[in-house]
Design an enzyme around this catalytic site. Structure first.
Site: not given
Length: 258
Positions: A68, A196, A158, A13, A165
């Site tokens: 993935v 990020t 989110y 990642g 998550k």
């Protein structure tokens, strides 16, 4: 000083020099681990070139493509590790993705395919990778993943990543329970908001960081290096009795009231 001397670690990642995965790879390298890293293959090879240049100072022993969502690519990655190293000590899963509209749009309008995509990349991939990794961990090992408090609380912007998550953290516990008999530990690090590339897709990351700074116990935001230090500890033998846990590294934001 924590050492990973002699350890073989796969870090998945790494995107750029602001990603948590990059900070973890640096910390592991400094602690003496030998690294394997992946890149997301694309037609023009842009990701490969970027990750190769970034990770060059760490001299990864293995540099391989892996999307993935493709079982064949996962298999090829671990076959490469088996051929080169014969074993694996540490697996770090720093992978998550959700469509922008499924993050910032109304939750009731998330489409089936967008929900499935977020679950596949962000949660199921840990199971798929662990399934391959454990066969290369005959003497035990450590598997780590990254999560966020949006798994247990509703965080603005989110969206679909909240359930993804939450599933990831449940996967962590179930994998820990199953793999514990083989001395393989599985833990999650729940980092506070950080600037990020992945977080920029949330749209309100700057506001989230400012709110965290104001509401956290330490009154500041966490850094990539602090998250990496926690990952380093969990990957080391010093954390030999810790498994199935979600460790919050958020300057105490998660303990505070409204």
């Amino acid at each position: 000083m924590i050492t990973l001397a002699g350890k073989k670690a796969l870090v998945l990642g790494i995107a750029n020099n602001r990603s948590i995965a990059w900070a973890i790879a640096q910390a592991f390298h400094s602690a003496g681990a030998e690294l394997a890293v992946n890149y997301l293959p694309d037609e023009k090879g842009r990701f490969e070139a970027k990750v190769r240049e970034l990770t060059a100072p760490l001299a990864p022993a293995i540099f391989a493509p892996c999307d993935v969502r493709d079982d064949a690519q996962i298999a090829h990655l671990f076959e490469t590790i088996a051929s080169k190293w014969g074993r694996l000590d540490i697996l770090v899963h720093c992978l998550a993705f959700g469509n922008k509209e499924d993050l910032q749009g109304p939750f009731t309008q998330i489409r089936r395919d967008g929900y499935s995509l977020a679950m596949e990349v962000s949660a199921f991939s840990l199971i798929a990778l662990a399934n391959r990794a454990v066969s290369l961990m005959p003497d035990g090992g450590s598997i780590l993943t990254l999560t966020y408090i949006g798994s247990t609380r509703v965080m603005e912007g989110y969206g679909v990543m909240g359930p993804a998550k939450a599933a990831l953290e449940a996967n962590t516990r179930y994998l820990a329970a199953e793999l514990g008999k083989q001395n393989v530990r599985v833990n999650a690090v729940s980092a506070g908001p950080i600037r990020t590339l992945a977080a920029s897709g949330l749209g309100n990351i700057h506001e989230a960081i400012h709110k965290t700074e104001a509401a956290s116990a330490i009154k500041r935001a966490v850094t990539q290096e602090e998250v990496a230090n926690t990952a380093l500890f969990l990957a080391s033998d010093l954390a030999s009795a810790i498994t199935g846990q979600t460790i919050y590294v958020d300057c105490g934001f998660s303990i505070m009231g409204g």
